[in-house]
Each structure stands twice: as C-alpha cells, then as structure tokens.
Design an enzyme around this catalytic site. Structure first.
Site, PDB file in Angstrom:
ATOM      1  N   ASP A   1      82.220   8.138 -45.729  1.00 60.67           N
ATOM      2  CA  ASP A   1      82.517   7.295 -44.564  1.00 60.67           C
ATOM      3  C   ASP A   1      83.664   7.899 -43.756  1.00 60.67           C
ATOM      4  O   ASP A   1      83.567   8.077 -42.544  1.00 60.67           O
ATOM      5  CB  ASP A   1      82.911   5.879 -45.019  1.00 60.67           C
ATOM      6  CG  ASP A   1      81.932   5.298 -46.006  1.00 60.67           C
ATOM      7  OD1 ASP A   1      80.794   5.037 -45.609  1.00 60.67           O
ATOM      8  OD2 ASP A   1      82.295   5.132 -47.188  1.00 60.67           O
TER       9      ASP A   1
ATOM     10  N   GLU B   1      76.415  12.704 -47.755  1.00 55.18           N
ATOM     11  CA  GLU B   1      75.976  12.882 -46.377  1.00 55.18           C
ATOM     12  C   GLU B   1      76.699  14.050 -45.697  1.00 55.18           C
ATOM     13  O   GLU B   1      76.073  14.989 -45.225  1.00 55.18           O
ATOM     14  CB  GLU B   1      76.235  11.580 -45.609  1.00 55.18           C
ATOM     15  CG  GLU B   1      75.650  11.590 -44.253  1.00 55.18           C
ATOM     16  CD  GLU B   1      75.395  10.197 -43.691  1.00 55.18           C
ATOM     17  OE1 GLU B   1      75.699  10.021 -42.516  1.00 55.18           O
ATOM     18  OE2 GLU B   1      74.885   9.313 -44.389  1.00 55.18           O
TER      19      GLU B   1
HETATM   20  O1  TRH Z   1      81.803  11.422 -51.005  1.00 54.54           O
HETATM   21  P1  TRH Z   1      80.354  11.289 -50.771  1.00 54.54           P
HETATM   22  O2  TRH Z   1      79.547  11.056 -51.960  1.00 54.54           O
HETATM   23  O3  TRH Z   1      80.089  10.171 -49.721  1.00 54.54           O
HETATM   24  C1  TRH Z   1      79.031   9.260 -49.828  1.00 54.54           C
HETATM   25  C2  TRH Z   1      77.979   9.443 -48.799  1.00 54.54           C
HETATM   26  O4  TRH Z   1      78.491   9.513 -47.512  1.00 54.54           O
HETATM   27  C3  TRH Z   1      76.979   8.337 -48.891  1.00 54.54           C
HETATM   28  O5  TRH Z   1      75.981   8.472 -47.915  1.00 54.54           O
HETATM   29  C4  TRH Z   1      77.681   7.041 -48.713  1.00 54.54           C
HETATM   30  O6  TRH Z   1      76.813   6.004 -48.760  1.00 54.54           O
HETATM   31  C5  TRH Z   1      78.705   6.940 -49.793  1.00 54.54           C
HETATM   32  O7  TRH Z   1      79.612   8.008 -49.694  1.00 54.54           O
HETATM   33  C6  TRH Z   1      79.466   5.641 -49.692  1.00 54.54           C
HETATM   34  O8  TRH Z   1      79.807  12.650 -50.114  1.00 54.54           O
HETATM   35  P2  TRH Z   1      79.974  13.244 -48.643  1.00 54.54           P
HETATM   36  O9  TRH Z   1      79.254  12.423 -47.653  1.00 54.54           O
HETATM   37  O10 TRH Z   1      79.617  14.638 -48.746  1.00 54.54           O
HETATM   38  O11 TRH Z   1      81.520  13.134 -48.324  1.00 54.54           O
HETATM   39  C7  TRH Z   1      82.462  13.964 -48.924  1.00 54.54           C
HETATM   40  C8  TRH Z   1      83.539  14.357 -47.936  1.00 54.54           C
HETATM   41  O12 TRH Z   1      84.612  14.972 -48.602  1.00 54.54           O
HETATM   42  C9  TRH Z   1      83.056  15.350 -46.889  1.00 54.54           C
HETATM   43  O13 TRH Z   1      83.595  15.024 -45.625  1.00 54.54           O
HETATM   44  C10 TRH Z   1      83.637  16.671 -47.359  1.00 54.54           C
HETATM   45  C11 TRH Z   1      84.915  16.200 -47.960  1.00 54.54           C
HETATM   46  N1  TRH Z   1      85.541  17.098 -48.949  1.00 54.54           N
HETATM   47  C12 TRH Z   1      86.766  17.646 -48.652  1.00 54.54           C
HETATM   48  O14 TRH Z   1      87.320  17.402 -47.565  1.00 54.54           O
HETATM   49  N2  TRH Z   1      87.356  18.449 -49.572  1.00 54.54           N
HETATM   50  C13 TRH Z   1      86.778  18.738 -50.776  1.00 54.54           C
HETATM   51  O15 TRH Z   1      87.362  19.484 -51.602  1.00 54.54           O
HETATM   52  C14 TRH Z   1      85.488  18.181 -51.044  1.00 54.54           C
HETATM   53  C15 TRH Z   1      84.800  18.495 -52.353  1.00 54.54           C
HETATM   54  C16 TRH Z   1      84.898  17.363 -50.113  1.00 54.54           C
END
Ligand code: TRH
Length: 377
Positions: free
Chosen positions: A17, A273
C-alpha cells in the site's frame, strides 16, 4: 494553478500500500507538477522503505511530497482537487464532508488492486458510489490496453538498461550491500511470503552445476530459509553456504535500492504488487508470489497474468514457467519446474525484456491519472 491532490494510504499489512502510493506521489510531483499530500496511517511501514521519514511528525516534506500522518482522530483539512483512496480505503467522514462542501467538486477515485483479468478493462474509470453529489470512480492499473497501466517513472527503462550495461556500477552497488558473489554465480533475489515450497527449490540450487548466490531481504520468508539451512534464526548480514548455494540475508533497503537490486539479479522472486511490477521493469525472468486471498481467488488472478505473460512463449517454455509459478503459489514441488525452466533459459530471458518493452509502450499510471483528471474537468 497547480492541481492539488490528496492520496490516502491505509497500511493494511505488508508494504504494498505504502510502496505504491509513495511512488505515485513522487511521480505526480516530479513529472506532473502537482501539489501532493500523502496521508499515511502507519509511518513505521513507510520508514522501512524511506528511512528519512520521521515517524513522530504529523507533517513533513519528503522529496517534494507533503507527507501527513493520517491520525485516528481526524483534524479538519480542506479537500483537494483530486482525491485518491488507495486500495478501497475509507476516507475520514469529515474529509468527505469537506469534499462535498467544496465549490468545485473534486475528482474522487479509488485506486484499485492490480489484476491482469479481462473484466478490469470494462470497469476501469466507471462511476462507483456517490457521496452528497460527489461521484467516486474506479481506477484500475493493469497490463492490458484500456486499463490505467503501471507505475513507471519517466526514463526508468533507459536508466535500468544503462545500469545493466555497466558492470562496474553493479559491482559497486552490490559491494555497498556487502554482496561479493563468486565469478559466474547466478544471482537470485528472494522476496516472498512464508512458503513451504522453498525447501525443494533450495535443494535443487544447492546441487546444481552452477553456483547460485541467493539474496534474501529481511522478511516473512526467512523462517523457511532458516529451517532449510538448519539454523536457529537469520538476520541481515548472515551468509551461509550449502554446496553450490550461498544464501545471504540483506537488510530491507530503500525503495530505489531495491529496484537496483532487481536490476542486478538474473532472476527475481517477488510478491504482492509493487515488487512484482518492478521485477517486470527489470527485464529479467521472475517468479511471483501472489498475495493470498479467501477462497483462492488469487489463483484466478495468477492464471490471468500467466495467460497474458506467456502468450508469446513456445509451448515448452510456457509449460515450464507456468508450472514453476503454480508450484510456488500452491507450495508444490519446485524442483522439476525449475529444471525445466533452466532448459528454456535463453528464450525466457529474451521474453522478459520483450515483455518489459511492450508494457513500456502503454501510458504509465501517473500519466493516466492526470489525463483522466484533465478530461474530467
Ligand atoms: O509487501 P507486499 O506483500 O504488499 C502487499 C501487496 O501490495 C498486496 O497486493 C496487498 O494486498 C498487501 O500488501 C496488503 O509486496 P509489494 O506490493 O511488493 O510491496 C513491497 C514494497 O516494499 C515495494 O514497494 C518494494 C518495497 N521494498 C523496499 O523498499 N525495500 C526492500 O528491501 C524490499 C524487499 C521491498
């Protein structure tokens, strides 16, 4: 007059989010000269990907974005010209009243979840509910023409390409994270939810003829990694070797650094996402751990994406990729599909780049939102 935008982000769980809304807010400021307030109810989740955040502040500026802590007790604030409720979050009732009281009605949108399903095209930009004369609209990101597209900053693919051509820059970046892979080792990043299927994948990687260096940012999969390694716990900095496989735990890094990490790797396991989209922009083969939903409806979303993504692959390469992704998302046996995928590696690699370039031809999500606003006024 610059348009004023309010983006509301309620952190349900995980980081998607805030990850999506933070990228969107910055892009609207930098590329579209919008005034953006980003309301976030959990600054601690935000701080993980943007360590400059001061979690104690009610208001702060970050990269041109007016970041507001969205308090449980709402404090009156004037409504903006464009209001985005990210992922169906409920706006504060007093803020909705403020929207209705504005002389010029604001454009109110629900920024929806990403899906490759076909119905998304028909629902994108449709009117949703109304509150005292203020109409809400659905706005769907997506992969298909006729959707809102994907978040993609201007010049992103060129930057990524230049970085991937520059071996020294990649080495410098990895060394900054304490990563020193063996020459010729395959580099894989692993960002996933808990997954019992991991063990079989790691078995194959460890007995492979080619060395693998697996980079695991701190997070939910670490328990499975630790179990496979036979160690008590794992924290950032830990490095363990088992035959051909080196496993290294990384700290959760800034969002921009995470993008670079994806650009450096030969293969990226991503989830949710935002990381899923960023792995596609990396132009490298990927594995998606989809966010689990009730009654397994996430599996329909998975199939819809696979159908689109693999349409141009040969039947054999498609079968390998589909079985790998399905095994990963049902905690099935990863060993055989991984071996099959390796047999089609050159094709799958070329395909990842082609898919990225094709998706890059669509208008990006921030531009699509701005265009919708412009056509609406
Ligand atoms: O964290 P998520 O599993 O988020 C999920 C999805 O958005 C899902 O659709 C939603 O319903 C749920 O949350 C509530 O995975 P996502 O979407 O990849 O988000 C991770 C974020 O973290 C992304 O913006 C990348 C960031 N990130 C970093 O900034 N640094 C890091 O080291 C890593 C591993 C990720």
């Amino acid at each position: 007059m610059k348009a004023r935008w309010d983006i509301f982000c309620s952190v349900v769980d995980n980081y998607g989010d805030i990850g999506v809304t933070w990228r969107l807010a910055r892009q609207l400021v930098v590329e579209h000269a919008c005034d953006v307030r980003l309301w976030v109810d959990d600054l601690r989740a935000f701080e993980r990907m943007c360590p400059d955040i001061d979690v104690h502040l009610a208001q702060q500026w970050q990269e041109g974005v007016d970041v507001r802590h969205w308090p449980s007790e709402w404090v009156a604030a004037p409504a903006a010209d464009v209001v985005i409720a990210a992922f169906a979050c409920q706006l504060p009732p007093d803020y909705m009243e403020a929207m209705a009281e504005r002389q010029r009605t604001p454009l109110w949108m629900n920024l929806d979840y990403l899906s490759a399903e076909e119905w998304v095209v028909g629902c994108h930009r449709l009117p949703s509910v109304k509150f005292k004369g203020v109409q809400k609209y659905f706005f769907f990101p997506g992969f298909r023409p006729g959707t809102g597209g994907l978040l993609r900053e201007a010049g992103l693919l060129e930057q990524r390409h230049a970085f991937q051509q520059d071996v020294a820059a990649q080495q410098h970046f990895l060394q900054g994270l304490g990563v020193f892979p063996l020459a010729g080792a395959r580099l894989i990043s692993l960002f996933a939810y808990e997954n019992a299927g991991l063990a079989r994948w790691l078995d194959v990687l460890s007995t492979d003829g080619r060395a693998t260096h697996l980079l695991v940012p701190e997070g939910r999969i670490l328990g499975d990694v630790a179990r496979w390694l036979g160690v008590e716990g794992l924290a950032a900095g830990a490095v363990h070797q088992r035959q051909a496989l080196t496993v290294q735990v990384l700290p959760f890094v800034r969002q921009e650094q995470y993008d670079r990490l994806l650009w450096c790797c030969d293969f990226n396991a991503v989830r949710g996402e935002d990381s899923f989209v960023r792995a596609q922009w990396a132009g490298r083969p990927l594995l998606w751990h989809i966010y689990r939903q009730d009654e397994d409806i996430h599996l329909d979303k998975l199939d819809a994406f696979l159908e689109l993504y693999t349409a141009a692959l040969s039947p054999a390469a498609r079968a390998a990729l589909v079985s790998l992704w399905q095994a990963w998302n049902t905690e099935g046996d990863m060993a055989q599909p991984w071996k099959m995928l390796m047999e089609h590696w050159p094709e799958v690699l070329a395909h990842a780049e082609r898919w990225c370039l094709e998706q890059g031809l669509q208008a990006d999500l921030a531009t699509a939102l701005v265009q919708f606003y412009e056509s609406w006024i």
